[in-house]
Write an enzyme that holds these catalytic residues in place. Structure first.
Site, PDB file in Angstrom:
ATOM      1  N   PRO A  27      -4.386  -1.116  -5.720  1.00  0.00           N
ATOM      2  CA  PRO A  27      -3.776  -2.188  -6.515  1.00  0.00           C
ATOM      3  C   PRO A  27      -2.483  -2.754  -5.898  1.00  0.00           C
ATOM      4  CG  PRO A  27      -3.565  -0.047  -7.626  1.00  0.00           C
ATOM      5  CD  PRO A  27      -4.427   0.174  -6.429  1.00  0.00           C
ATOM      6  N   ASN A  28      -1.830  -1.964  -5.011  1.00  0.00           N
ATOM      7  CA  ASN A  28      -0.619  -2.488  -4.333  1.00  0.00           C
ATOM      8  C   ASN A  28      -0.954  -3.709  -3.483  1.00  0.00           C
ATOM      9  OD1 ASN A  28       1.414  -0.299  -4.934  1.00  0.00           O
ATOM     10  ND2 ASN A  28      -0.212   0.913  -3.983  1.00  0.00           N
ATOM     11  N   ASP A  58      -8.265  -4.608   5.968  1.00  0.00           N
ATOM     12  CA  ASP A  58      -8.062  -3.269   6.520  1.00  0.00           C
ATOM     13  C   ASP A  58      -6.733  -3.267   7.250  1.00  0.00           C
ATOM     14  OD1 ASP A  58      -9.022  -0.643   6.721  1.00  0.00           O
ATOM     15  OD2 ASP A  58      -9.663  -0.980   8.785  1.00  0.00           O
ATOM     16  N   ARG A  79       1.155  -7.945   5.924  1.00  0.00           N
ATOM     17  CA  ARG A  79       0.264  -8.574   4.935  1.00  0.00           C
ATOM     18  C   ARG A  79       0.662 -10.031   4.715  1.00  0.00           C
ATOM     19  NH1 ARG A  79       0.138  -4.426   2.145  1.00  0.00           N
ATOM     20  NH2 ARG A  79      -1.811  -3.755   3.086  1.00  0.00           N
TER      21      ARG A  79
END
Ligand code: ITT
Length: 187
Positions: free
Chosen positions: A10-11, A65, A172
């Site tokens: 969930p992070n 990933d 990210r």
């Protein structure tokens, strides 16, 4: 447009939504659709996973990933990051580096997003470079390797930064920025 994000973490969803928040009309929603994690590069895992989940749900899907790579350990844990986090943990990484200083503590995070829709699969990548800290340092933010990683230009670990701050500079963020450009060009 709703984009499904197949992840058990969930992070990742929280960070993706912070990064994409200025993109009107797009929302990211977690789905739990396990996919086989092929043994290979981050690119291979994301590409295979995105195609696999798309075939199951037939809706625009991302899988992502990520890995943590320590340069003086020849990139370890890299593609084994999940297993190593669950076994050696951050203490184990610090132990492996106990006699290392300066550039021998260089490390980076890398993320590869695999996006699949009816047109096929596309990959988007992001890297953030930094150093492994000498001890675990956290203010309760972040997850996994965040409490031992100090990004370049910072004194704090990712786990000492609010998620919004991490999400300004993270691997990210960079991968999702590339994804954002692609979405905008899609019209
Ligand atoms: P999925 O269900 O999406 O696979 P995961 O947590 O297993 O979630 P990855 O395989 O991509 O994610 O990540 C490999 C390991 O690296 C795993 O232990 C993660 O928790 C960790 N990791 C991934 N992104 C991270 C980040 O931004 N900060 C710290 N650790 C991270």
């Amino acid at each position: 447009m709703k984009i499904y994000f197949a992840t058990g973490n969930p992070n990742k969803i929280k960070e993706a939504n912070i990064i994409l928040k200025d993109l009107k009309g797009i929302s990211v929603e977690q789905i739990k659709c396990p996919y086989p994690e092929v043994q290979g590069t981050l690119e291979e895992v994301s590409e295979f996973g995105a195609k696999y989940v798309y075939e199951k749900i037939e809706k625009p899907i991302i899988v992502e990933d990520s890995g943590f790579f320590v340069e003086s350990l020849n990139g370890f844990p890299g593609t084994y990051s999940k297993y190593v986090q669950e076994t050696l943990g951050n203490e184990g990484i610090l132990k492996l580096l106990e006699d290392k200083e300066g550039d021998d503590r260089n490390a980076y995070f890398k993320t590869v997003i695999g996006y699949c829709d009816e047109k096929g699969v596309k990959l988007f990548k992001g890297i953030v470079k930094g150093k492994v800290s000498y001890e675990i340092r956290s203010k309760g933010y972040g997850f996994a390797y965040d409490s031992i990683f100090i990004p370049d230009g910072e004194d704090r670990t990712f786990a000492e930064m609010k998620t919004e701050e991490k999400s300004e500079i993270s691997h990210r963020k960079k991968a999702f920025e590339e994804f954002k450009k692609f979405l905008c060009n899609m019209g």
